[in-house]
Write an enzyme that holds these catalytic residues in place. Structure first.
Site, PDB file in Angstrom:
ATOM      1  N   ASP A  39      -9.474   5.394   4.384  1.00 32.11           N
ATOM      2  CA  ASP A  39      -8.071   5.093   4.105  1.00 32.11           C
ATOM      3  C   ASP A  39      -7.201   6.122   4.806  1.00 32.11           C
ATOM      4  O   ASP A  39      -7.667   7.212   5.156  1.00 32.11           O
ATOM      5  CB  ASP A  39      -7.806   5.117   2.597  1.00 32.11           C
ATOM      6  N   ASP A  65      -6.159   7.193  10.532  1.00 26.86           N
ATOM      7  CA  ASP A  65      -5.080   6.278  10.916  1.00 26.86           C
ATOM      8  C   ASP A  65      -5.734   5.244  11.816  1.00 26.86           C
ATOM      9  O   ASP A  65      -6.141   5.558  12.941  1.00 26.86           O
ATOM     10  CB  ASP A  65      -3.979   7.037  11.656  1.00 26.86           C
ATOM     11  N   VAL A  66      -5.864   4.016  11.327  1.00 33.54           N
ATOM     12  CA  VAL A  66      -6.636   3.007  12.064  1.00 33.54           C
ATOM     13  C   VAL A  66      -5.907   2.464  13.284  1.00 33.54           C
ATOM     14  O   VAL A  66      -6.449   1.626  14.004  1.00 33.54           O
ATOM     15  CB  VAL A  66      -7.057   1.840  11.147  1.00 33.54           C
ATOM     16  N   ASN A  92      -9.693  -4.284   6.392  1.00 29.37           N
ATOM     17  CA  ASN A  92      -8.821  -4.716   5.304  1.00 29.37           C
ATOM     18  C   ASN A  92      -7.351  -4.351   5.525  1.00 29.37           C
ATOM     19  O   ASN A  92      -6.504  -4.779   4.756  1.00 29.37           O
ATOM     20  CB  ASN A  92      -9.290  -4.088   3.988  1.00 29.37           C
ATOM     21  N   TYR A 158       4.125  -9.614  10.545  1.00 28.45           N
ATOM     22  CA  TYR A 158       2.943  -9.923   9.733  1.00 28.45           C
ATOM     23  C   TYR A 158       2.414 -11.304  10.096  1.00 28.45           C
ATOM     24  O   TYR A 158       1.210 -11.480  10.287  1.00 28.45           O
ATOM     25  CB  TYR A 158       3.325  -9.844   8.257  1.00 28.45           C
ATOM     26  N   LYS A 162      -1.309 -11.424  11.803  1.00 30.21           N
ATOM     27  CA  LYS A 162      -2.405 -12.089  11.109  1.00 30.21           C
ATOM     28  C   LYS A 162      -2.838 -13.371  11.828  1.00 30.21           C
ATOM     29  O   LYS A 162      -4.033 -13.713  11.835  1.00 30.21           O
ATOM     30  CB  LYS A 162      -2.003 -12.394   9.664  1.00 30.21           C
ATOM     31  N   THR A 193      -1.980  -7.828  -6.369  1.00 32.56           N
ATOM     32  CA  THR A 193      -2.517  -6.504  -6.035  1.00 32.56           C
ATOM     33  C   THR A 193      -1.377  -5.478  -6.057  1.00 32.56           C
ATOM     34  O   THR A 193      -0.197  -5.854  -6.035  1.00 32.56           O
ATOM     35  CB  THR A 193      -3.156  -6.500  -4.632  1.00 32.56           C
TER      36      THR A 193
END
Length: 258
Positions: A39, A65-66, A92, A158, A162, A193
Site C-alpha cells: 500500500d 507508490d504504484v 486493486n 476513472y 478503468k 467500502t
C-alpha cells in the site's frame, strides 16, 4: 491457493472497515496463500498483514507508490526474495477523481489515468518476467462497472482508466495464454467500502443520502461488500479457474443487466 505467493497492490483500506484490497489479501491468506500486502501508506499495509498474521497466515507488509516503476520493481523483487516467486498478481488500486473535461485539471486527469491504469501496466511489466520464468501465473485486475456504464458521477479519468484496464486485461490474456499465464478482471458495481465515504460522499447532500441512493441503485436493494469482490477475485486467481481467461466479471447484483 495453498502455498501460492500472492502480491496484492492496494492492500490497505481508505479508512476503518473492509476495502476491496484488504478483504482480498485476507481471503487469499485464509485459503493458504502467502501474501505480500502493498500500500502507499505503511500503516495500511501493516494493518492488513497484521490481520493475516493474527489468523496464523503468512504476510509481508510493503510500501510503494504504484505509479513509480522503481518502487513497483522493488516490491516485486522483495516478494520474490521472500516467497521464491509470484503466483498471483492482484491489482486493486483505483481512485475516483471527480471532474468533467472542462473543470478537471490536466494534472489531475493524468494522475487518474496513472492510478487506475498505468499502475497495472507497471505491475505487469515487473511481475510478468517472474511468471514467464515460472511458466505459470494468474493476474486479477480490479476494474469497475464504470468501465462499461456511465453513472451520474463526473469521474471522467476513472471511466477512461478503468475502461482501458478492461481492454488491457483482455490483451494480456491473449498475449500470455500459451505461456501458462491467465488474466481476468473483476468489475465491482455499487459496493459499500471505506473508499465511498471519502471519495464519493461529496456528490450527495449527506452520507445517509449516499447510502440510500446507492442501495436503491442495486437490483438487490443493497450495496455489495468488499467480500463479494474478494470472493470473485479468489476464484479467478485459483486453479479452479484454470480455463477462465480474458473475462471481465461484473460483481454488481445484476446492475449491468439494466
Amino acid at each position: 491457493m495453498a502455498g501460492k505467493a500472492v502480491l496484492v497492490l492496494g492492500a490497505g483500506s481508505d479508512g476503518p472497515g473492509w476495502g476491496n484490497g484488504k478483504a482480498a489479501a485476507v481471503l487469499y491468506a485464509r485459503e493458504g496463500g502467502r501474501v505480500a500486502a502493498v500500500d502507499l501508506r505503511a500503516e495500511a499495509a501493516e494493518e492488513t498483514a497484521g490481520l493475516i498474521r493474527a489468523e496464523g497466515g503468512t504476510a509481508l507488509a510493503l510500501t510503494a507508490d504504484v505509479t513509480r516503476s522503481d518502487q513497483v520493481a522493488a516490491v516485486v523483487e522483495r516478494t520474490v526474495a521472500e516467497f521464491g516467486g509470484i503466483d498471483v498478481l492482484h491489482n486493486n488500486v483505483g481512485v475516483t477523481i471527480m471532474g468533467d473535461p472542462v473543470e478537471l485539471g490536466e494534472e489531475a486527469w493524468r494522475r487518474g489515468l496513472d492510478l487506475n491504469l498505468t499502475s497495472a501496466f507497471l505491475a505487469c511489466k515487473h511481475v510478468l518476467p517472474v511468471m514467464l520464468r515460472q511458466g505459470r501465473g494468474a493476474i486479477v485486475n480490479i476494474s469497475s462497472l464504470a468501465a462499461q456504464r456511465i453513472t451520474d458521477y463526473p469521474y471522467f479519468s476513472y471511466y477512461a482508466g478503468k475502461a482501458g484496464l478492461d481492454h488491457f486485461t483482455r490483451a494480456l490474456a491473449i498475449r500470455y495464454a500459451a505461456k501458462g499465464i491467465r488474466a481476468n478482471a473483476v468489475l465491482p458495481g455499487v459496493i459499500d467500502t471505506p473508499l465511498i465515504y471519502k471519495q464519493i460522499s461529496g456528490q450527495y447532500g449527506s452520507v445517509e443520502e449516499m447510502v440510500a441512493a446507492r442501495d436503491a441503485r442495486s437490483p438487490t436493494g443493497k450495496m455489495g461488500t468488499a467480500w463479494d469482490v474478494a470472493q470473485a477475485a479468489l476464484f479467478l486467481a485459483s486453479d479452479e479457474a484454470r480455463y477462465v481467461n480474458g473475462v471481465c466479471l461484473p460483481v454488481d447484483g445484476g446492475l449491468s443487466c439494466l
